[in-house]
Design an enzyme around this catalytic site. Structure first.
Site, PDB file in Angstrom:
ATOM      1  N   GLN A   1       6.176 -10.775 -11.080  1.00 38.68           N
ATOM      2  CA  GLN A   1       6.645 -11.471  -9.880  1.00 38.68           C
ATOM      3  C   GLN A   1       5.527 -12.226  -9.167  1.00 38.68           C
ATOM      4  OE1 GLN A   1       7.922  -7.596  -8.090  1.00 38.68           O
ATOM      5  NE2 GLN A   1       7.184  -8.480  -6.167  1.00 38.68           N
TER       6      GLN A   1
ATOM      7  N   SER B   1       3.467  -5.277   6.862  1.00 40.10           N
ATOM      8  CA  SER B   1       3.368  -5.786   5.502  1.00 40.10           C
ATOM      9  C   SER B   1       2.066  -5.299   4.895  1.00 40.10           C
ATOM     10  CB  SER B   1       3.392  -7.318   5.500  1.00 40.10           C
ATOM     11  OG  SER B   1       3.049  -7.835   4.227  1.00 40.10           O
ATOM     12  N   SER B   2       2.097  -4.991   3.607  1.00 41.11           N
ATOM     13  CA  SER B   2       0.860  -4.613   2.924  1.00 41.11           C
ATOM     14  C   SER B   2      -0.158  -5.738   2.980  1.00 41.11           C
ATOM     15  CB  SER B   2       1.163  -4.239   1.471  1.00 41.11           C
ATOM     16  OG  SER B   2       2.056  -3.143   1.413  1.00 41.11           O
ATOM     17  N   ARG B   3       0.303  -6.986   3.008  1.00 38.20           N
ATOM     18  CA  ARG B   3      -0.609  -8.129   3.019  1.00 38.20           C
ATOM     19  C   ARG B   3      -1.267  -8.358   4.379  1.00 38.20           C
ATOM     20  NH1 ARG B   3       3.276 -10.178  -0.978  1.00 38.20           N
ATOM     21  NH2 ARG B   3       2.126 -10.718  -2.883  1.00 38.20           N
TER      22      ARG B   3
ATOM     23  N   GLY C   1       6.826   0.907   7.507  1.00 38.70           N
ATOM     24  CA  GLY C   1       8.057   0.316   7.018  1.00 38.70           C
ATOM     25  C   GLY C   1       8.566   1.032   5.779  1.00 38.70           C
ATOM     26  N   HIS C   2       7.662   1.280   4.831  1.00 36.44           N
ATOM     27  CA  HIS C   2       8.045   2.048   3.646  1.00 36.44           C
ATOM     28  C   HIS C   2       8.476   3.460   4.032  1.00 36.44           C
ATOM     29  CE1 HIS C   2       5.020  -0.844   1.828  1.00 36.44           C
ATOM     30  NE2 HIS C   2       6.095  -1.091   1.106  1.00 36.44           N
TER      31      HIS C   2
ATOM     32  N   LYS D   1      12.849  -7.172   5.710  1.00 35.70           N
ATOM     33  CA  LYS D   1      11.839  -8.218   5.869  1.00 35.70           C
ATOM     34  C   LYS D   1      11.887  -9.180   4.689  1.00 35.70           C
ATOM     35  CE  LYS D   1       7.390  -7.531   5.260  1.00 35.70           C
ATOM     36  NZ  LYS D   1       6.992  -8.637   4.317  1.00 35.70           N
TER      37      LYS D   1
ATOM     38  N   GLY E   1       3.465  -0.104  -3.529  1.00 40.73           N
ATOM     39  CA  GLY E   1       2.410   0.735  -2.996  1.00 40.73           C
ATOM     40  C   GLY E   1       1.754   0.172  -1.751  1.00 40.73           C
TER      41      GLY E   1
END
Length: 283
Positions: free
Chosen positions: A61, A185-187, A36-37, A149, A31
């Site tokens: 994970q 990136s989500s981060r 990118g998604h 990635k 999510g």
């Protein structure tokens, strides 16, 4: 677009779709979707009759002290992005549904999970392969799309599907970057404005190594030193790893070629970012 959280309902729908001769495309995610998604979803839309997106922040994970609890979540925004990409089904299982009381079965790919992120995050890939295996069993896709990635993750999942005779085509899709080069990136949400600028050292080091490679440099250690110099020039950046590896086996190389993978993991402030490139390829 349907939103399904019940595992049995999702599996029943998938079985029925296969029975009707439909080709199922699948994009598994945690999510907090970005472009990118979306690129994976658009490609999945082209390749399948039924496009399924899963959104599941997978607890197995994440290691102790990692960011499971604060991992960014925005289901409303995600469903808007999914609808715009033509998703047919959003699958949103719960942790207790995926890992009920008494759960004790895991999938472990042995050698490919040892270096790089596997060394830095013990147990991480066991969680990844377990959840992806479960999702493949539930969604029953013909094709599954993953971003490059997470290059090691892609390699590990491909190995799992081969080893376990899973009838799933695993497709790796190009890294999508911001205009200034930062890999999406989500981060990235965790970064302050100053850290966001510092984080450009990752893509800048990839570009510098590619330039050196195309100018004739083939020594892995000298290229690695070039990366380290660029990253360590940023006060807020610390190196987890900088590695040059064979792209299929992830084994270390002393002399690089077009198929050599340059993989980075760098902490910018408290945020761990990864990036990579194959020396002979452009993004």
């Amino acid at each position: 677009m349907k939103i399904i959280s019940d595992i049995k309902e999702m599996q029943t729908l998938a079985i029925a779709a296969r029975g009707e001769g439909k080709r199922i495309s699948f994009v598994p995610t945690m999510g907090f979707l970005h472009e990118g998604h979306a690129s994976l979803l658009h490609e999945g839309r082209k390749r399948g009759d039924l496009l399924v997106l899963s959104i599941f922040v997978n607890p197995t994970q994440f290691g102790v002290g990692e960011d499971f609890d604060k991992y960014p979540r925005d289901m409303e925004r995600d469903t808007h992005i999914a609808a715009a990409a033509g998703v047919d089904v959003v699958f949103t299982p719960s942790p207790v549904g995926m890992y009920p009381a008494g759960y004790q079965t895991f999938v472990d790919v042995a050698e490919l999970t040892l270096p790089l992120c596997g060394a830095s995050r013990p147990g991480h890939f066991r969680g990844v392969t377990t959840v992806v295996c479960k999702l493949f069993n539930i969604v029953q896709p013909h094709i599954a799309l993953f971003g490059k990635k997470d290059f090691q993750q892609l390699a590990v999942i491909r190995q799992m599907t081969v080893d376990l005779n899973m009838p799933v085509e695993v497709v790796g899709m190009p890294i999508i970057r911001e205009q200034d080069g930062l890999a999406m990136s989500s981060r990235n949400k965790y970064l302050s404005s100053e850290e966001r600028t510092s984080a450009l050292c990752l893509s800048r080091s990839l570009q510098s190594v590619r330039a050196a490679y195309h100018s004739g440099e083939r020594d892995a250690e000298r290229l690695k030193q070039l990366v380290q110099n660029i990253i360590l020039a940023e006060p807020s950046a610390t190196i987890d790893y900088v590695e040059l590896r064979a792209d299929e086996t992830l084994e270390k190389v002393a002399t690089v070629d077009d198929r050599t993978l340059l993989a980075l993991a760098v902490r910018v402030g408290a945020t761990r970012l990864i990036d990579n490139c194959l020396l002979g390829e452009d993004d």
